[in-house]
Design a protein around this motif. Structure first.
Motif, PDB file in Angstrom:
ATOM      1  N   ASP A   1     -19.259  -0.929 -12.989  1.00  7.19           N
ATOM      2  CA  ASP A   1     -18.284  -0.911 -11.900  1.00  7.19           C
ATOM      3  C   ASP A   1     -18.281  -2.272 -11.200  1.00  7.19           C
ATOM      4  O   ASP A   1     -19.193  -2.587 -10.446  1.00  7.19           O
ATOM      5  N   ILE A   2     -17.266  -3.070 -11.484  1.00  6.90           N
ATOM      6  CA  ILE A   2     -17.174  -4.413 -10.904  1.00  6.90           C
ATOM      7  C   ILE A   2     -16.942  -4.310  -9.400  1.00  6.90           C
ATOM      8  O   ILE A   2     -17.528  -5.050  -8.607  1.00  6.90           O
ATOM      9  N   GLU A   3     -16.108  -3.372  -9.010  1.00 11.50           N
ATOM     10  CA  GLU A   3     -15.738  -3.221  -7.603  1.00 11.50           C
ATOM     11  C   GLU A   3     -16.952  -2.951  -6.710  1.00 11.50           C
ATOM     12  O   GLU A   3     -17.009  -3.403  -5.570  1.00 11.50           O
ATOM     13  N   ALA A   4     -17.950  -2.240  -7.255  1.00 11.79           N
ATOM     14  CA  ALA A   4     -19.151  -1.911  -6.471  1.00 11.79           C
ATOM     15  C   ALA A   4     -19.927  -3.175  -6.083  1.00 11.79           C
ATOM     16  O   ALA A   4     -20.688  -3.162  -5.122  1.00 11.79           O
ATOM     17  N   ALA A   5     -19.721  -4.265  -6.826  1.00 11.14           N
ATOM     18  CA  ALA A   5     -20.446  -5.511  -6.560  1.00 11.14           C
ATOM     19  C   ALA A   5     -19.617  -6.489  -5.737  1.00 11.14           C
ATOM     20  O   ALA A   5     -19.968  -7.665  -5.624  1.00 11.14           O
ATOM     21  N   THR A   6     -18.502  -6.004  -5.171  1.00  7.13           N
ATOM     22  CA  THR A   6     -17.620  -6.918  -4.433  1.00  7.13           C
ATOM     23  C   THR A   6     -17.449  -6.483  -2.983  1.00  7.13           C
ATOM     24  O   THR A   6     -17.685  -5.331  -2.632  1.00  7.13           O
ATOM     25  N   ARG A   7     -17.005  -7.458  -2.164  1.00  5.66           N
ATOM     26  CA  ARG A   7     -16.794  -7.198  -0.731  1.00  5.66           C
ATOM     27  C   ARG A   7     -15.341  -6.866  -0.404  1.00  5.66           C
ATOM     28  O   ARG A   7     -15.072  -6.146   0.543  1.00  5.66           O
ATOM     29  N   ASN A   8     -14.402  -7.445  -1.157  1.00  4.53           N
ATOM     30  CA  ASN A   8     -12.982  -7.240  -0.873  1.00  4.53           C
ATOM     31  C   ASN A   8     -12.160  -7.562  -2.126  1.00  4.53           C
ATOM     32  O   ASN A   8     -12.719  -7.923  -3.158  1.00  4.53           O
ATOM     33  N   LYS A   9     -10.840  -7.435  -2.019  1.00  9.33           N
ATOM     34  CA  LYS A   9      -9.953  -7.656  -3.179  1.00  9.33           C
ATOM     35  C   LYS A   9     -10.081  -9.074  -3.740  1.00  9.33           C
ATOM     36  O   LYS A   9     -10.088  -9.279  -4.949  1.00  9.33           O
ATOM     37  N   LYS A  10     -10.190 -10.064  -2.855  1.00  5.62           N
ATOM     38  CA  LYS A  10     -10.301 -11.463  -3.305  1.00  5.62           C
ATOM     39  C   LYS A  10     -11.603 -11.660  -4.087  1.00  5.62           C
ATOM     40  O   LYS A  10     -11.614 -12.305  -5.141  1.00  5.62           O
ATOM     41  N   ASP A  11     -12.696 -11.096  -3.572  1.00  4.35           N
ATOM     42  CA  ASP A  11     -13.993 -11.173  -4.246  1.00  4.35           C
ATOM     43  C   ASP A  11     -13.940 -10.447  -5.593  1.00  4.35           C
ATOM     44  O   ASP A  11     -14.503 -10.918  -6.585  1.00  4.35           O
ATOM     45  N   LEU A  12     -13.222  -9.312  -5.639  1.00  2.00           N
ATOM     46  CA  LEU A  12     -13.060  -8.557  -6.884  1.00  2.00           C
ATOM     47  C   LEU A  12     -12.348  -9.422  -7.929  1.00  2.00           C
ATOM     48  O   LEU A  12     -12.798  -9.517  -9.067  1.00  2.00           O
ATOM     49  N   ARG A  13     -11.257 -10.077  -7.538  1.00  2.61           N
ATOM     50  CA  ARG A  13     -10.516 -10.941  -8.472  1.00  2.61           C
ATOM     51  C   ARG A  13     -11.396 -12.074  -8.980  1.00  2.61           C
ATOM     52  O   ARG A  13     -11.388 -12.392 -10.170  1.00  2.61           O
ATOM     53  N   ARG A  14     -12.174 -12.675  -8.076  1.00  2.00           N
ATOM     54  CA  ARG A  14     -13.036 -13.793  -8.456  1.00  2.00           C
ATOM     55  C   ARG A  14     -14.117 -13.343  -9.444  1.00  2.00           C
ATOM     56  O   ARG A  14     -14.339 -13.972 -10.482  1.00  2.00           O
ATOM     57  N   LYS A  15     -14.791 -12.232  -9.139  1.00  2.00           N
ATOM     58  CA  LYS A  15     -15.874 -11.755 -10.010  1.00  2.00           C
ATOM     59  C   LYS A  15     -15.342 -11.245 -11.347  1.00  2.00           C
ATOM     60  O   LYS A  15     -15.961 -11.466 -12.391  1.00  2.00           O
TER      61      LYS A  15
END
Length: 187
Positions: free
Chosen positions: A87-101
């Motif tokens: 789950d990539i989203e679980a390792a992110t803070r927000n939508k921008k961070d999700l796109r970057r990761k």
């Protein structure tokens, strides 16, 4: 019986041209699929060998998470193949961070995802907010670890070096020695 939800844009892939993929899944995994194309809900019911049927939901889920049907069928090859999602989203803070990761996992022109697949021997797909892996437990573990390193911010070079090491370890574990009557060995 299990229920799996498939994203609407993957229902067509799951059904296939003229229902071909759906029939193929039913025949090979010994299951019956009841697909609600409005909601994406798929009921997977075992109708043959219950052990073979256990793979049905994972095959449906894998296709739903971006795998080509022929890659998802790898789960039927032997009991050592497994399917896992990170789950990539679980390792992110927000939508921008999700796109970057997510971009870091895919890499420039898909190179990072390709290297994870090449060096591990697993099939690797990034779709939506997940990274999907199909392979042996050792292959899946290598990709999961590499993905976690990337999500934690490790430089790509360090991740590639890690994958190279794991690749070499897996290859050396696969070498079979044949011992002859005279005590000599060959690879």
């Amino acid at each position: 019986m299990k229920h799996v939800t498939v994203p609407n844009d993957r229902i067509g892939v799951l059904i296939g041209e003229g229902g071909e993929t759906m029939r193929d899944i039913e025949a090979r995994a010994e299951v019956r699929l009841d697909i609600d194309s409005e909601t994406g809900s798929v009921r997977v019911e075992s109708v043959g060998d219950p052990i073979v049927g256990l793979n049905g939901p994972d095959i449906v889920k894998a296709i739903g998470r971006g795998f080509a049907p022929e890659d998802a069928f790898r789960l039927l090859e032997d009991d050592m193949q497994m399917f896992e999602l990170v789950d990539i989203e679980a390792a992110t803070r927000n939508k921008k961070d999700l796109r970057r990761k997510k971009g870091r996992l895919i890499g420039e022109d898909g190179r990072t995802r390709e290297l994870m697949a090449e060096l591990s021997g697993a099939d690797v797909v990034v779709y939506g907010t997940t990274l999907g892996i199909i392979g042996s437990p050792e292959q899946v573990d290598a990709v999961r670890s590499a993905a976690e390193m990337i999500l934690d911010g490790a430089p790509h070079g360090a991740v590639y070096a890690f994958l190279e090491r794991r690749h070499n370890e897996m290859r050396s574990n696969d070498i079979e020695y044949h011992e002859f009557a005279d005590g000599s060995r060959s690879v």
